[in-house]
Scaffold this motif. Sequence first.
Motif, PDB file in Angstrom:
ATOM      1  N   GLN B  42       0.800  -1.221   0.000  1.00 30.55           N
ATOM      2  CA  GLN B  42       0.000   0.000   0.000  1.00 30.55           C
ATOM      3  C   GLN B  42       0.828   1.263   0.000  1.00 30.55           C
ATOM      4  N   SER B  43       2.085   1.170   0.477  1.00 27.25           N
ATOM      5  CA  SER B  43       2.879   2.397   0.540  1.00 27.25           C
ATOM      6  C   SER B  43       4.357   2.047   0.571  1.00 27.25           C
ATOM      7  N   PRO B 119       3.256  -9.268  -4.366  1.00 26.51           N
ATOM      8  CA  PRO B 119       2.852  -9.869  -5.645  1.00 26.51           C
ATOM      9  C   PRO B 119       1.846  -9.046  -6.430  1.00 26.51           C
ATOM     10  N   GLU B 120       1.301  -7.976  -5.819  1.00 23.62           N
ATOM     11  CA  GLU B 120       0.392  -7.131  -6.596  1.00 23.62           C
ATOM     12  C   GLU B 120       1.165  -6.337  -7.637  1.00 23.62           C
ATOM     13  N   GLY B 121       2.473  -6.214  -7.429  1.00 17.82           N
ATOM     14  CA  GLY B 121       3.305  -5.535  -8.416  1.00 17.82           C
ATOM     15  C   GLY B 121       3.374  -4.036  -8.244  1.00 17.82           C
ATOM     16  N   THR B 122       2.336  -3.449  -7.655  1.00 16.22           N
ATOM     17  CA  THR B 122       2.378  -2.004  -7.427  1.00 16.22           C
ATOM     18  C   THR B 122       1.578  -1.695  -6.178  1.00 16.22           C
ATOM     19  N   LEU B 130      -4.932  -5.909  -5.453  1.00 14.48           N
ATOM     20  CA  LEU B 130      -5.035  -6.246  -6.871  1.00 14.48           C
ATOM     21  C   LEU B 130      -4.750  -7.740  -7.055  1.00 14.48           C
ATOM     22  N   PRO B 131      -5.149  -8.283  -8.223  1.00 13.58           N
ATOM     23  CA  PRO B 131      -4.779  -9.682  -8.524  1.00 13.58           C
ATOM     24  C   PRO B 131      -3.257  -9.836  -8.522  1.00 13.58           C
ATOM     25  N   PHE B 132      -2.804 -11.030  -8.116  1.00 17.71           N
ATOM     26  CA  PHE B 132      -1.360 -11.258  -8.036  1.00 17.71           C
ATOM     27  C   PHE B 132      -0.750 -11.421  -9.425  1.00 17.71           C
ATOM     28  N   LYS B 133       0.500 -10.971  -9.563  1.00 16.25           N
ATOM     29  CA  LYS B 133       1.256 -11.227 -10.796  1.00 16.25           C
ATOM     30  C   LYS B 133       1.758 -12.675 -10.767  1.00 16.25           C
TER      31      LYS B 133
END
Lengths: 328, 209
Positions: B42-43, B119-122, B130-133
């Motif tokens: 998140q940050s 794993p969300e990437g961002t 978010l969906p995992f990469k």
Amino acid sequence: MSELKHWSPADQIALLFGLLFGLLLLITAGGVLYRAKNPVEELTIEPRSARAQFRRDLNASWIGALLFWLAWISGAVGSTILFGLFSFFCLREFITLQHTTRSDHRTLIAAFFVILPLQYIVVANRRFDLFTVLIPVYAFLAIPVISALSGDPKRFLERNAKIQWGVMVCVYGLSHAPALLLLEFPRYQGRGAFLLFFLVTVVSIAQIMQEVASRSLRRRPAVRAISRSFSKRAWWIGALSGAFVGALLYWVTPFKAGQAFVLAFLAAGSGTLGALVMKAMKREAGVHYWGNRSSITGAIGLLDRTAALCFAAPIFFHSVRWYFKLSV
Amino acid sequence: MRLADLMGPLLGFIARAITGAQGHWLGCPPSNEQRIYIANHQSHFDLVLIWAALPAELRPRVRAIAARDYWTKSKFKTWLTTDVFNTVYVSRTRANPDEDPLEPLVEALRQGDSLLIFPEGTRSAKGEPLPFKAGIYHLAEQFPNVQIIPTWIDNVQRVMPKGEVVPVPILCTVTFGTPTQIQPEEDKKAFLERTRAEMMALKPGGWRQ
């Protein structure tokens, strides 16, 4: 007793701390002996939790007494830094449980890193004229301005109220504790520690007596939705016990016995009412103790311990200054 | 002693002063075994927060993943990620089609290091993660014996929202869940969804408050 009056302030304060730590040592030793006699395995659940509560309270009293002593020996700068840290941790706890939003970010930065340090710098310099208005006047206006500049009108009033309240209670209220240490009475120089000791003692006595009274009286709770133990009669008993103990302690203060009684009543009564107000806020946030969401926030429940003092300290401080026309 | 050796503990101290940085080991005890921690992102404060929540003796072997393009932009950023946190860099864009972006991670795991992956990437500030990469799936496939620890960082989005630079003091927790591994015949999609759900289940207070 009259001999004590001729001691130097330093000796009197040393005696005060000697008595305080001696008493705590006695209670702790008594507790250890009692525990050795009644092992915890043989207890039912209720005395077991009472014992756990007793240990928590005793630990808190030790920490409180040690901090009080540290605040005293470290002088004006040390004690303001110490209470400043206290304020910081209380405000952190308060803000964690209030649901502040993303647009409050700048306002919170101002509260934590500008208003809080400024207030304590003013205290350390004994600028009591500025100290009393810095937060109620300047910060009160600055907070909504910063919030408005964030450009988010959603729940604007509510968001500001939360932060203003937090600052008022955790910073303004608590900063009166070191202010008492630094308040100068004519013919009472160097004895500020007694004033703080007087305040903390009468407030704690009032809280304990109110709790005891509400348990033994079993009155119908006056405000059931907020507190199950608060009733008007219990409050009177608490505040009057505080006042009575205050009158007995008049010789450590610059007050006469009657004055000590009235001032102690004010402090004790506002302290227990303050604790009730904080309880209402906790109910709104959906918690019973500030500390009991530890699994969620890691809060340590500091606010539970200081809530009464946050309210009692400013009332006591300003009544004393007003009544004795202290110009500093 | 290098400056970087002091910077780590200093940042950890700041993180504790600001957030409390409490580590809750719900699903497993802290241990020096080789692990892959997968956490919500998140940050920028996340890395420091987990760093502070880990016991000091684990910190040198737990290496976070950092995006090469962002974290090597300035000298300070490079110093912070290399000397202080000893991160593993990954490229978000391929320089040539043959390059495997996971190569540095595979290398670190071969050396026996533990990894910390978002794993969300961002960073995702709002609502559910978010969906995992897919990267985490390929690593789990290649190293089936390394424990995967779902990790939830709570409240940190209030400390330092995306775009802000000064953190606000708010109490945060890091919850470490039960170790998991890739199941036999589990495909990529199922694995990514399952680990994401296990990570989300750690959020204190749950999702429907």
